[in-house]
Design a protein around this motif. Structure first.
Motif, PDB file in Angstrom:
ATOM      1  N   PRO A  11      -6.728  37.912   7.451  1.00 36.44           N
ATOM      2  CA  PRO A  11      -7.079  37.684   8.860  1.00 36.44           C
ATOM      3  C   PRO A  11      -6.926  36.246   9.351  1.00 36.44           C
ATOM      4  O   PRO A  11      -6.357  36.044  10.424  1.00 36.44           O
ATOM      5  CB  PRO A  11      -8.536  38.149   8.952  1.00 36.44           C
ATOM      6  N   PRO A  12      -7.407  35.230   8.611  1.00 37.93           N
ATOM      7  CA  PRO A  12      -7.265  33.869   9.141  1.00 37.93           C
ATOM      8  C   PRO A  12      -5.805  33.444   9.340  1.00 37.93           C
ATOM      9  O   PRO A  12      -5.500  32.695  10.265  1.00 37.93           O
ATOM     10  CB  PRO A  12      -7.960  32.991   8.098  1.00 37.93           C
ATOM     11  N   THR A  14      -3.259  35.413  10.230  1.00 39.19           N
ATOM     12  CA  THR A  14      -2.813  36.045  11.474  1.00 39.19           C
ATOM     13  C   THR A  14      -3.474  35.385  12.671  1.00 39.19           C
ATOM     14  O   THR A  14      -2.823  35.155  13.697  1.00 39.19           O
ATOM     15  CB  THR A  14      -3.100  37.557  11.436  1.00 39.19           C
ATOM     16  N   GLY A  15      -4.748  35.032  12.546  1.00 40.39           N
ATOM     17  CA  GLY A  15      -5.429  34.320  13.636  1.00 40.39           C
ATOM     18  C   GLY A  15      -4.790  32.978  13.926  1.00 40.39           C
ATOM     19  O   GLY A  15      -4.590  32.606  15.086  1.00 40.39           O
ATOM     20  N   ASN A  16      -4.433  32.241  12.874  1.00 39.96           N
ATOM     21  CA  ASN A  16      -3.760  30.943  13.067  1.00 39.96           C
ATOM     22  C   ASN A  16      -2.400  31.120  13.721  1.00 39.96           C
ATOM     23  O   ASN A  16      -1.993  30.323  14.571  1.00 39.96           O
ATOM     24  CB  ASN A  16      -3.609  30.221  11.730  1.00 39.96           C
ATOM     25  N   ARG A  19      -2.802  31.831  17.339  1.00 40.33           N
ATOM     26  CA  ARG A  19      -3.077  30.577  18.043  1.00 40.33           C
ATOM     27  C   ARG A  19      -1.781  29.802  18.261  1.00 40.33           C
ATOM     28  O   ARG A  19      -1.547  29.233  19.338  1.00 40.33           O
ATOM     29  CB  ARG A  19      -4.074  29.757  17.229  1.00 40.33           C
ATOM     30  N   TYR A  42     -13.037  37.144  11.311  1.00 43.19           N
ATOM     31  CA  TYR A  42     -12.283  36.014  10.764  1.00 43.19           C
ATOM     32  C   TYR A  42     -10.969  35.823  11.512  1.00 43.19           C
ATOM     33  O   TYR A  42     -10.512  34.709  11.725  1.00 43.19           O
ATOM     34  CB  TYR A  42     -12.035  36.205   9.271  1.00 43.19           C
ATOM     35  N   LEU A  43     -10.368  36.932  11.911  1.00 44.94           N
ATOM     36  CA  LEU A  43      -9.151  36.877  12.718  1.00 44.94           C
ATOM     37  C   LEU A  43      -9.462  36.220  14.057  1.00 44.94           C
ATOM     38  O   LEU A  43      -8.768  35.316  14.500  1.00 44.94           O
ATOM     39  CB  LEU A  43      -8.613  38.298  12.927  1.00 44.94           C
ATOM     40  N   ARG A  44     -10.524  36.653  14.691  1.00 41.37           N
ATOM     41  CA  ARG A  44     -10.915  36.102  15.990  1.00 41.37           C
ATOM     42  C   ARG A  44     -11.292  34.627  15.872  1.00 41.37           C
ATOM     43  O   ARG A  44     -10.963  33.833  16.740  1.00 41.37           O
ATOM     44  CB  ARG A  44     -12.084  36.899  16.576  1.00 41.37           C
ATOM     45  N   ARG A  45     -12.009  34.268  14.809  1.00 39.64           N
ATOM     46  CA  ARG A  45     -12.440  32.877  14.637  1.00 39.64           C
ATOM     47  C   ARG A  45     -11.229  31.961  14.498  1.00 39.64           C
ATOM     48  O   ARG A  45     -11.168  30.881  15.073  1.00 39.64           O
ATOM     49  CB  ARG A  45     -13.338  32.734  13.419  1.00 39.64           C
ATOM     50  N   GLY A  47      -8.248  32.426  15.646  1.00 43.03           N
ATOM     51  CA  GLY A  47      -7.557  32.337  16.928  1.00 43.03           C
ATOM     52  C   GLY A  47      -8.405  31.691  18.002  1.00 43.03           C
ATOM     53  O   GLY A  47      -7.940  31.416  19.101  1.00 43.03           O
ATOM     54  N   TRP A  51      -7.186  34.173  22.252  1.00 40.22           N
ATOM     55  CA  TRP A  51      -6.636  35.520  22.156  1.00 40.22           C
ATOM     56  C   TRP A  51      -6.155  36.067  23.494  1.00 40.22           C
ATOM     57  O   TRP A  51      -5.164  36.776  23.548  1.00 40.22           O
ATOM     58  CB  TRP A  51      -7.645  36.471  21.509  1.00 40.22           C
TER      59      TRP A  51
END
Length: 154
Positions: A11-12, A14-16, A19, A42-45, A47, A51
Motif C-alpha cells: 500500500p505505501p 501505491t500511495g507514494n 502522490r 496505509y495507502l491513504r496515508r 497519498g 487522492w
C-alpha cells in the motif's frame, strides 16, 4: 504519459506513486488483483490528502485493461533487462508499466517485441523501491518529451 501498476502489493508504494501522479497530473492505472484495499489506511496515508487530485482507474485484469486502454505504447520496466531509462526514447502517449514489488512483471506479459526499460543499479542491492523507480522513470520520460513545465512551483 500514464503510469500502470500491475498487481501492486504494498500500500505505501501505491500511495507514494498516487502522490507522484497527483503532483505531475499523470493518470494512474491499477491492474487487479491488488495486494490491498483501495480504502487501506496505509495507502491513504502515503497519498496524504492528494487522492482527490489523482486520476485513478482500476481494471479487473490485464486483458480488460488492454482491450480498453487509450492509444499509446506499453513501456515495461524491469530491474534487470531492457534499455537504461535515460537512453530510451520515450513518447508523450506512453504507458509506463511497473510490476509487483516482490516478483516484477511476469514473462508472459512481455511479448517478444516488448519495449523494456530499466533503472541501472551498480550497488549491492537486487532492486530499487517501486515508488522510487516510478519517479525516476516518469521524470525522465517527462523531461525527454518536453512535458516538464518550465514554470513549475513558481
Amino acid at each position: 504519459m500514464r503510469i500502470v501498476l500491475y498487481q501492486p502489493e504494498i500500500p505505501p508504494n501505491t500511495g507514494n506513486i498516487a502522490r507522484l501522479c497527483a503532483a505531475t497530473q499523470i493518470p494512474l492505472h491499477l491492474i487487479e488483483p491488488l495486494g490491498f484495499s483501495i480504502e487501506d489506511k496505509y495507502l491513504r496515508r502515503a497519498g496524504l490528502d492528494y487522492w482527490e487530485h489523482v486520476q485513478v482507474q482500476t481494471w479487473p485484469n490485464w486483458a480488460v485493461f488492454l482491450r480498453s486502454k487509450e492509444p499509446g505504447r506499453l513501456v515495461f520496466t524491469s530491474a534487470r533487462k531492457g534499455t537504461m531509462h535515460h537512453l530510451f526514447a520515450f513518447q508523450p502517449d506512453d504507458f509506463l508499466v511497473f510490476g509487483p514489488e516482490t516478483r516484477g512483471l511476469p514473462d508472459e506479459l512481455l511479448p517478444g517485441d516488448a519495449l523494456c526499460v530499466r533503472v541501472p543499479i551498480w550497488g549491492q542491492v537486487r532492486s530499487l523501491n517501486l515508488s522510487t523507480c516510478a519517479g525516476i522513470v516518469l521524470y525522465e520520460a517527462l523531461r525527454q518529451t518536453g512535458m516538464l513545465p518550465e514554470a513549475a512551483n513558481q
